[in-house]
Design a protein around this motif. Sequence first.
Motif, PDB file in Angstrom:
ATOM      1  N   ILE A 123       0.821  -1.211   0.111  1.00 17.33           N
ATOM      2  CA  ILE A 123      -0.016  -0.170   0.166  1.00 17.33           C
ATOM      3  C   ILE A 123       0.922   1.256   0.071  1.00 17.33           C
ATOM      4  N   PRO A 124       0.690   2.137  -1.041  1.00 15.40           N
ATOM      5  CA  PRO A 124       1.615   3.398  -1.205  1.00 15.40           C
ATOM      6  C   PRO A 124       1.381   4.335   0.121  1.00 15.40           C
ATOM      7  N   GLN A 125       2.351   4.968   0.202  1.00 12.81           N
ATOM      8  CA  GLN A 125       2.293   6.095   1.269  1.00 12.81           C
ATOM      9  C   GLN A 125       2.999   7.219   0.764  1.00 12.81           C
ATOM     10  N   PRO A 126       2.138   8.597   0.546  1.00 12.65           N
ATOM     11  CA  PRO A 126       3.158   9.739   0.028  1.00 12.65           C
ATOM     12  C   PRO A 126       3.939  10.180   1.235  1.00 12.65           C
ATOM     13  N   VAL A 127       5.257  10.575   0.440  1.00  9.02           N
ATOM     14  CA  VAL A 127       6.342  11.271   1.351  1.00  9.02           C
ATOM     15  C   VAL A 127       6.692  12.387   1.037  1.00  9.02           C
ATOM     16  N   GLY A 128       6.843  13.252   1.782  1.00  7.74           N
ATOM     17  CA  GLY A 128       7.548  14.768   1.458  1.00  7.74           C
ATOM     18  C   GLY A 128       6.329  15.684   1.134  1.00  7.74           C
ATOM     19  N   LEU A 129       5.025  15.560   1.741  1.00  4.70           N
ATOM     20  CA  LEU A 129       3.909  16.355   1.427  1.00  4.70           C
ATOM     21  C   LEU A 129       4.109  17.720   1.951  1.00  4.70           C
ATOM     22  N   GLU A 130       5.131  17.963   2.942  1.00  6.73           N
ATOM     23  CA  GLU A 130       5.278  19.044   3.660  1.00  6.73           C
ATOM     24  C   GLU A 130       5.946  20.126   2.744  1.00  6.73           C
ATOM     25  N   GLY A 131       6.752  19.458   1.738  1.00  5.23           N
ATOM     26  CA  GLY A 131       7.355  20.429   0.715  1.00  5.23           C
ATOM     27  C   GLY A 131       6.518  20.912  -0.185  1.00  5.23           C
ATOM     28  N   LEU A 132       5.274  20.605  -0.087  1.00  5.62           N
ATOM     29  CA  LEU A 132       4.200  21.536  -1.103  1.00  5.62           C
ATOM     30  C   LEU A 132       3.745  22.721  -0.642  1.00  5.62           C
ATOM     31  N   SER A 133       3.616  23.578  -1.590  1.00  6.63           N
ATOM     32  CA  SER A 133       2.741  24.905  -1.123  1.00  6.63           C
ATOM     33  C   SER A 133       1.537  24.677  -0.624  1.00  6.63           C
ATOM     34  N   ASP A 134       0.821  25.764  -0.013  1.00 10.00           N
ATOM     35  CA  ASP A 134      -0.544  25.486   0.668  1.00 10.00           C
ATOM     36  C   ASP A 134      -1.568  25.278  -0.849  1.00 10.00           C
ATOM     37  N   ALA A 135      -1.290  25.832  -1.810  1.00 12.10           N
ATOM     38  CA  ALA A 135      -2.228  25.951  -2.763  1.00 12.10           C
ATOM     39  C   ALA A 135      -2.079  24.701  -3.689  1.00 12.10           C
ATOM     40  N   GLN A 136      -0.813  24.277  -3.782  1.00 14.92           N
ATOM     41  CA  GLN A 136      -0.498  22.867  -4.500  1.00 14.92           C
ATOM     42  C   GLN A 136      -1.161  21.812  -3.993  1.00 14.92           C
ATOM     43  N   ALA A 137      -0.956  21.895  -2.465  1.00 15.18           N
ATOM     44  CA  ALA A 137      -1.544  20.740  -1.808  1.00 15.18           C
ATOM     45  C   ALA A 137      -3.059  20.535  -1.822  1.00 15.18           C
ATOM     46  N   ARG A 138      -3.648  21.884  -1.743  1.00 14.81           N
ATOM     47  CA  ARG A 138      -5.072  21.916  -2.131  1.00 14.81           C
ATOM     48  C   ARG A 138      -5.573  21.293  -3.176  1.00 14.81           C
ATOM     49  N   VAL A 139      -4.789  21.873  -4.266  1.00 14.53           N
ATOM     50  CA  VAL A 139      -5.129  21.429  -5.727  1.00 14.53           C
ATOM     51  C   VAL A 139      -4.829  19.954  -5.830  1.00 14.53           C
ATOM     52  N   ALA A 140      -3.860  19.574  -5.208  1.00 14.28           N
ATOM     53  CA  ALA A 140      -3.468  18.119  -5.522  1.00 14.28           C
ATOM     54  C   ALA A 140      -4.692  17.178  -4.713  1.00 14.28           C
ATOM     55  N   LEU A 141      -5.015  17.694  -3.495  1.00 14.67           N
ATOM     56  CA  LEU A 141      -6.163  16.895  -2.654  1.00 14.67           C
ATOM     57  C   LEU A 141      -7.585  16.820  -3.712  1.00 14.67           C
ATOM     58  N   ALA A 142      -7.840  17.999  -4.119  1.00 10.65           N
ATOM     59  CA  ALA A 142      -9.057  17.934  -5.056  1.00 10.65           C
ATOM     60  C   ALA A 142      -8.967  16.985  -6.121  1.00 10.65           C
ATOM     61  N   LEU A 143      -7.716  17.107  -7.141  1.00  9.09           N
ATOM     62  CA  LEU A 143      -7.692  16.282  -8.140  1.00  9.09           C
ATOM     63  C   LEU A 143      -7.693  14.732  -7.628  1.00  9.09           C
ATOM     64  N   ALA A 144      -6.891  14.610  -6.633  1.00 11.15           N
ATOM     65  CA  ALA A 144      -6.612  12.947  -5.925  1.00 11.15           C
ATOM     66  C   ALA A 144      -8.086  12.394  -5.444  1.00 11.15           C
ATOM     67  N   GLN A 145      -9.024  13.426  -4.956  1.00  9.09           N
ATOM     68  CA  GLN A 145     -10.164  12.738  -4.469  1.00  9.09           C
ATOM     69  C   GLN A 145     -10.880  12.463  -5.799  1.00  9.09           C
ATOM     70  N   GLY A 146     -10.743  12.891  -6.882  1.00  6.56           N
ATOM     71  CA  GLY A 146     -11.478  12.528  -8.400  1.00  6.56           C
ATOM     72  C   GLY A 146     -11.388  11.266  -8.983  1.00  6.56           C
ATOM     73  N   SER A 147     -10.190  10.522  -8.371  1.00  8.51           N
ATOM     74  CA  SER A 147      -9.786   9.052  -9.132  1.00  8.51           C
ATOM     75  C   SER A 147      -9.876   8.059  -7.866  1.00  8.51           C
ATOM     76  N   SER A 148     -10.002   7.106  -8.612  1.00 12.19           N
ATOM     77  CA  SER A 148      -9.810   5.699  -7.691  1.00 12.19           C
ATOM     78  C   SER A 148      -8.365   4.953  -7.670  1.00 12.19           C
ATOM     79  N   HIS A 149      -7.480   5.763  -8.508  1.00  6.14           N
ATOM     80  CA  HIS A 149      -6.225   5.124  -8.568  1.00  6.14           C
ATOM     81  C   HIS A 149      -5.621   4.822  -7.316  1.00  6.14           C
ATOM     82  N   PRO A 150      -5.094   3.844  -7.134  1.00  2.00           N
ATOM     83  CA  PRO A 150      -4.448   3.480  -5.489  1.00  2.00           C
ATOM     84  C   PRO A 150      -3.443   4.782  -4.801  1.00  2.00           C
ATOM     85  N   LEU A 151      -2.682   5.326  -5.995  1.00  2.00           N
ATOM     86  CA  LEU A 151      -1.864   6.516  -5.664  1.00  2.00           C
ATOM     87  C   LEU A 151      -2.628   7.700  -5.472  1.00  2.00           C
ATOM     88  N   ALA A 152      -3.636   7.865  -6.143  1.00  2.00           N
ATOM     89  CA  ALA A 152      -4.428   8.993  -5.767  1.00  2.00           C
ATOM     90  C   ALA A 152      -5.221   8.851  -4.457  1.00  2.00           C
TER      91      ALA A 152
END
Lengths: 725, 52
Positions: free
Chosen positions: A455-484
């Motif tokens: 089961i993958p676990q994301p690393v280094g998420l602290e390196g993302l800017s707030d905007a990036q993290a929020r966009v990434a979260l919105a995109l990731a919520q739209g997919s059932s891919h295991p990484l997303a």
Amino acid sequence: MTASLTHPRPAACPACNAAPAAEALAAKPVDARLMLSLPGIHCAGCISGVERALEGVAGVRAARVNLTLKRAAVEAGPEITAGDLVAVLERAGYEAHELDPGVLAATEADKGARDLLMRLAVAGFAMMNVMLLSVAVWSGAEGVTRDLMHWVSAAIVLPAIVFTGQPFYVNAWSALRAGRLNMDVPITLAILLAVATSLYETIMSGEHAYFDAAIALTFFLLAGRYLDYRTRATARSAAQELAALEVPRAIRLRDGVEETVGIADLAPGDVVLVRPGGRIPVDGTVTQGKSEIDRALMTGESLPAYAGPGSAVSAGEVNLTGPLRVEVTAAGKDSSLHRIADLVAIAESGRSRYTSLADQAAKLYAPGVHIMAALAAVGWYLYTFDLRISLNIAAAVLIITCPCALGLAVPAVTTAASGRLFRKGMLIKDGTAMERLAEVDTVVFDKTGTLTLGIPQPVGLEGLSDAQARVALALAQGSSHPLAQALAAGLAGREAEALDGLREVPGYGVEAMWNATPVRLGRAAWVGAEAPDVTATFLQIGDAEPVALTFTDSLRPGAREALDGLKRAGLRVMLISGDTRGAVRRFADEIGIEEVLAEALPAEKAARIAALSEDGAKVLMVGDGLNDTAALAAAHVSISPASALDAARVASDMVLLGKDLSPIADAFDTAVKARKRIRENFSIATVYNIVAVPFAVAGFATPLAAALAMSASSITVSLNALRLK
Amino acid sequence: MDILVILIPVSLFLGALGLVGFFWLLRKGQFDDPDGDANRILRDDYDDHPKQ
């Protein structure tokens, strides 16, 4: 019972027995009786919790937990699947795994055990009564009283011994017919000779009758046989239960109509539809659709691969994001799944036949006892020319040397040891697995799914800017891919940006519009980035440089403890994986394994194990994937986690019941101790024999001495075995 | 020693009684889940569905 439920090891290829399995399924009553394995339960609270959780599910009529076997039987309507119930239990905090409803086969085994227990009870009853009657004889009853005691004993023992000794007579007869000697031959001979001479002595109002010894012998041996049977029955049913009959089915498209068919009915040229999340049932070429496929179980690669028109896919891979139409190139016997099964068969035939400690002992023992008894009889006959005396002596020698303690030496220890391992969460499928585990000097681990959870676990998420993290979260919520999904879980707690026109591009990723800027989350090539050698997905906002979001596979709980324990025990630990070199190397460094083989194909894994064995190493293989099955079968002894594919579990000797890997180190420890106890037990039994045999040969053995020696040695051996707890 | 004529059958009868009792328990499934039975009695909730 159809043959499929008792299928032995060839089931490494689930597709091969699709047809009989389908029959078995069709014969199943509508009122599905589901079986769940619950490795974690241990107390009254767990019983209540599990039963309440299960009975809270609509459609479940009744649920009953068996704490001894750590499983639950559920009566439910046909709409309830074991998968639903597993999910319910996980939410309630209990780890659960599906078991094969073919546990019906296990009740079959129960009947055998019950039959032995019945004989054991009858033998125990007869023994207690006869021993009590014998007390009178031992304390010096004479004349008519002694004869009366002997006659009553004979009346009890004769029918009892005919009934209770049956397992031994049957075994001895089949061994003799095949021209072999086994432990049962001296046993049968001793029982028959003892009863016959005792009967003769009783008729002649003689002094010594061995009825008590004969029945006591049967009792102790039956006890050993019962323990042995129970261990092996658990092993057998474990093999069947855990080999959950995954009936491989496929959705065939014919003239645009979908129909569900068994794999056996597919022919090359057919087109099958594989939905996202489904396992690809055949080897074939993608004709339509784009997606990503997870090959972890087939090859050990942790990174999902792209699949589009023209890509070759093989049976066992999992389709992740988009529906695929696959034209069948090979199904059933010709598929890559089946080729792996062939590899397993070859690996197994190459595995040297293991002679168990009990067999080794029997080989020395059986001829020795016969020769000794015969020599004693001949010697006494030549000395006295009295057939009655010489037969009496021979019977005494056979009874005293009879492998009471030997018959108990191994089963008592294996029962104690496997009980201890079962409590720790490990099931032993093969009777000699424990002895083989004790010999191990090299341990080979698979990576993906074994040392890691897969089961993958994301690393280094602290390196993302707030905007990036929020966009990434919105995109990731739209997919059932295991990484997303892993990314969405990793970013949970942040606020998602509002996106427009979110759509999943199967095989590539997700894209959307964010405040009129296109944003994408997906594969490296899709966003125009360099593909790294680690599991990663890329976030691109507008025309900006894509940001890599890397993932690491989480370590299985207990993996570190297991590795440390094995290393402390002085074992050589190796890692063999089908994953890319960089990923394997980095993982090995992190966890502290020095010897590594990466990018290994299934055949290479098996070949590596075989090469190690040829160099004299005794290899323990721990693996879970289809690509490991051949290696599991080739190794001296093998272990797979409960989450492994059924093919891998069938090929291995022991199965972990839970997620935790730490029982492996314990198992090795226990196995070494168990082997030590078995050896000690053999020594104890031998010492008793060495002390008692001269008395018997010299003609000093009385029924009292025989009874004492036999009981004392059997009890010492059992107590010694219990020290293992 | 005439008493033996009574005592031996009596002891055999009592032993046989125990044996029959054991068979009965075995058939009733009393030995199917010893750990579970030991723990079930400690539960707070009443067992509505005792195993038949």
